[in-house]
Motif scaffolding. Structure first.
Motif, PDB file in Angstrom:
ATOM      1  N   GLU A 130       0.824  -1.212   0.000  1.00 27.29           N
ATOM      2  CA  GLU A 130       0.000   0.000   0.000  1.00 27.29           C
ATOM      3  C   GLU A 130       0.859   1.262   0.000  1.00 27.29           C
ATOM      4  OE1 GLU A 130      -4.128  -1.581   1.894  1.00 27.29           O
ATOM      5  OE2 GLU A 130      -2.425  -1.685   3.222  1.00 27.29           O
ATOM      6  N   HIS A 144      -2.411   3.504   8.791  1.00 26.82           N
ATOM      7  CA  HIS A 144      -3.485   2.736   8.136  1.00 26.82           C
ATOM      8  C   HIS A 144      -3.691   1.430   8.886  1.00 26.82           C
ATOM      9  CE1 HIS A 144      -5.817   0.427   5.402  1.00 26.82           C
ATOM     10  NE2 HIS A 144      -4.821  -0.311   4.962  1.00 26.82           N
ATOM     11  N   HIS A 146      -6.679  -1.979   9.829  1.00 21.20           N
ATOM     12  CA  HIS A 146      -7.894  -2.720   9.472  1.00 21.20           C
ATOM     13  C   HIS A 146      -8.691  -2.921  10.764  1.00 21.20           C
ATOM     14  CE1 HIS A 146      -5.087  -4.536   6.188  1.00 21.20           C
ATOM     15  NE2 HIS A 146      -5.534  -3.361   5.832  1.00 21.20           N
ATOM     16  N   HIS A 205     -12.395  -2.316   3.530  1.00 26.69           N
ATOM     17  CA  HIS A 205     -10.959  -2.571   3.654  1.00 26.69           C
ATOM     18  C   HIS A 205     -10.367  -2.008   4.949  1.00 26.69           C
ATOM     19  CE1 HIS A 205      -6.722  -1.790   1.684  1.00 26.69           C
ATOM     20  NE2 HIS A 205      -6.637  -1.970   2.966  1.00 26.69           N
TER      21      HIS A 205
HETATM   22 ZN   LIG Z   1      -4.889  -2.249   4.115  1.00 27.77          ZN
END
Ligand SMILES: [Zn+2]
Length: 689
Positions: A130, A144, A146, A205
């Motif tokens: 990413e 970032h 999840h 996501h």
């Molecule tokens: Zn991710």
């Protein structure tokens, strides 16, 4: 969710970094805090799990030519945020990365090549898949995750609406695209169009937060996840659960599950591809597996795409087992596992065709198994992989359960799941290690704290097996297990006590899901002239040196038959079985019976694929042959200790490791049963005939 930021810890991180790197500039401070908050995020399984999630920092540094350049320091692909070090955030030149935005699309391999060509340290690991999202966004610190609670809110048919309701305008909503270049371009477009203050929601996501400082980006993450948690708590409605029933123990169910989740090797007759299990239960898991709607819930798909490489897209749901009806459960489980594999083949065939027919199919075995009334199993080619699958399955259960509690869970499409599962950059996270010969197998060793037992545990673990070290002395078994591997299991077991053996093998089945190889090694020597020896001595020796082997083999065979994938029984018989020593009858006679026992198992269970073999070893330094005994016997024969220990045809001392290697050889020879391997350096009187 509370912020884990502590000023004192942050300052300590900066000080430690300064000590390691000999500098204390603002740049170092930023990187130290980047590492500090990355670890804070990584240590909470409700935010990131097992290599998931990533963070970045935009900063400056000197390249190899001494030039000052702007770089992106971003987490490396698949690395664990909880244990990250500065090296785990490779630095990439930012300007060339940003130029890529002008491209419509880019091939994965080309992108990785460009990234690698722009690393400041050419030996650094690959940046996160990413990475481009971090490069395109302008912010200095980007986090970032999840986070499970966020996924419960956004993995909904009206995920965008719920996102707006929970996060307001502070997070902009990016529609689902597969992670990578396309998603990065979409994310920066959405950001520029709506200029959110705190971050982005990546549909189906995860969540991105950003800030000018490490603390700002991190605490925005905590605040947003807390909002999701509060929303779930306020809006939760109960899920209907079926009445609990009388269920068998995990130790009884696990070998049946493991057996149906194994695959016969088409290339080698008698070989299986097996998995190791990790069992989990708890209120959240039980509420899920016992839900009235578990058929639908269990097949509803991933909560975030990168879980697919660890759990596959769906778990195998088994019927509820009932006490006393194990055979019915086993039959139904086999049928469902067969359907699971057939569905996986069809899924692969359909989507492989759609994407050009160039992918190589992964094994069709489940990585998560749900058992109503009991809990869930994570499965993997090693215990470590099984634990990772179980960790992710737990988050998945919570994510789907909470999504249903506030609405209706909705995942990405099957095509999107396939694109992630078979994305080479995702598969690369698993690494390309060559599999060891006993990968996926479980071996139990009795007398494991002794010299031969400990050497055998080491040799089998090095060959890829998960090992259980059984010994009457638990603390000694634990000490040896710690030296073998992080997953080696110490178990207290007195082989002269039937209940102790049963309990030990139940522990092994519960811990690993079953058993494939047993090395029945526990023994001790008694002496006495046979015409005069006290009968009590003979009884004691038979209890340990014969019945001990029988109890262990019987317990192992029960598990192997339940699995239905064959197995291997190995016995430490000693040369006394064929070449009695004077006054050594109380030891040699039960050992001779143990040799007959091995042959009987080979005969009775060959048709079930269970092999039985023995090793005849002699004169090994061990608890049976102590340094004092060696000195005394060598002296009695007028030999040096070295000549005494090497008193055989080859003139070489035989070690515990030599015996362990013989056991390994027997475990690997799939066409060999009822064999006796001699490990004594050569002794014609003890040779098999
Ligand atoms: Zn991710």
């Amino acid at each position: 969710m509370k912020s884990g930021w502590v000023d004192r810890d942050a300052e300590a991180a900066i000080a430690q970094f300064a000590k390691q790197n000999g500098a204390k500039s603002a740049i170092d401070r930023d990187l130290a805090l980047r590492v500090y908050t990355t670890r804070l995020l990584g240590r909470d399984p409700k935010l990131v799990l097992r290599g998931g999630g990533n963070t970045s920092l935009k900063t400056r540094m000197r390249d190899l030519f001494g030039e000052d350049v702007e770089v992106l320091r971003v987490k490396s692909s698949g690395s664990d945020m909880a244990a990250i070090e500065p090296d785990g955030l490779p630095a990439v030149r930012l300007a060339p990365m940003r130029k890529l935005r002008a491209l419509k699309a880019i091939d994965d391999e080309e992108l990785v090549s460009i990234e690698r060509a722009n690393l400041i340290d050419p030996a650094a690991p690959n940046p996160s898949v990413e990475m481009m999202l971090h490069a395109f966004l302008p912010h200095k610190f980007i986090d970032h995750t999840h986070a499970t609670a966020v996924l419960s809110v956004i993995d909904q048919p009206d995920g965008e609406k719920k996102s707006a309701e929970v996060f307001g305008g502070r997070l902009a909503f990016v529609p689902y695209l597969m992670p990578g270049f396309g998603l990065a371009k979409k994310a920066i477009e959405v950001f520029e169009a709506s200029k959110p203050s705190d971050g982005l929601i990546l549909s189906k996501h995860g969540i991105v937060t950003f800030g000018d400082t490490a603390r700002e980006a991190y605490e925005r993450m905590i605040e947003m996840v807390s909002r999701a948690e509060d929303f779930i708590a306020r809006n939760r409605k109960a899920i209907a659960v079926a009445a609990p029933q009388s269920v068998p123990a995990v130790a009884q169910i696990a070998p049946l599950v493991r057996g149906v989740c194994a695959e016969k090797d088409d290339q080698v007759d008698g070989a299986w591809r097996r998995l190791v299990l990790e069992f989990r239960a708890g209120d959240i898991i039980r509420n899920f597996v016992d839900a009235k709607d578990v058929e639908r819930l269990s097949q509803s798909g991933l909560i975030t795409p990168d879980h697919t490489i660890r759990t596959k897209n769906w778990p195998l749901l088994l019927p509820p087992p009932e006490r006393g009806k194990l055979a019915d459960f086993a039959r139904a489980a086999r049928e469902r596992a067969g359907k699971f594999a057939a569905r996986y083949h069809a899924y692969f065939a359909q989507h492989n065709k759609r994407t050009g027919g160039i992918k190589h199919e992964l094994d069709p075995l489940p990585r998560v198994v749900l058992v109503p009334g009991l809990g869930l199993f994570g499965l993997g080619r090693s215990k470590q992989d099984a634990v990772i699958a179980a960790d992710i399955a737990e988050a998945w259960v919570e994510g789907v359960g909470d999504a249903e509690a506030i609405g209706r869970f909705e995942s990405i499409s099957e095509a999107d799941m396939f694109d992630c599962e078979y994305w080479p950059l995702e598969q690369a996270k698993l690494g390309k290690r060559k599999e060891l010969p006993l990968a996926g197998q479980v071996a139990a060793i009795t007398g494991a704290a002794g010299a031969i037992g400990a050497a055998t545990a080491r040799v089998f673990a090095a060959a890829g097996a998960e090992v259980a070290l059984l010994d009457v002395n638990l603390s000694a078994a634990r000490e040896q297990a710690n030296a073998v591997s992080a997953t080696a299991l110490p178990v207290e077991c007195d082989v002269t006590d039937a209940a102790s053996v049963t309990s030990a093998f139940d522990k092994i089945a519960a811990a690993f899901g079953g058993l494939d190889i047993v090395i029945s090694n526990a023994g001790a020597a008694w002496q006495g002239r046979i015409g005069e020896v006290d009968e009590e001595i003979l009884h004691k020796s038979f209890e340990l040196n014969f019945y001990g082997h029988q109890r262990v083999a019987q317990a192992a065979v029960q598990i192997m038959l339940a699995q239905g994938t064959g197995g291997c029984l190995l016995f430490n018989v000693s040369k006394q079985a064929v070449n009695p020593g004077p006054n050594f009858g109380p030891y040699g006679i039960p050992k001779a019976a143990a040799l007959a026992l091995m042959r009987q198992y080979a005969l009775d269970y060959g048709a079930d694929g269970i092999r039985a073999n023995a090793v005849n070893a002699d004169r090994i330094r061990s608890g049976l042959l102590t340094p004092e005994m060696i000195a005394a016997r060598a002296k009695a024969r007028g030999l040096s200790e070295k000549d005494y220990m090497g008193g055989n045809l080859l003139g070489r001392e035989v070690t515990a490791d030599d015996v362990a290697q013989a056991f390994l050889h027997q475990a690997l020879e799939l066409k060999t049963t009822a064999d006796v391997t001699t490990v004594d350096g050569g002794n014609i009187a003890a040779a098999m005939r």
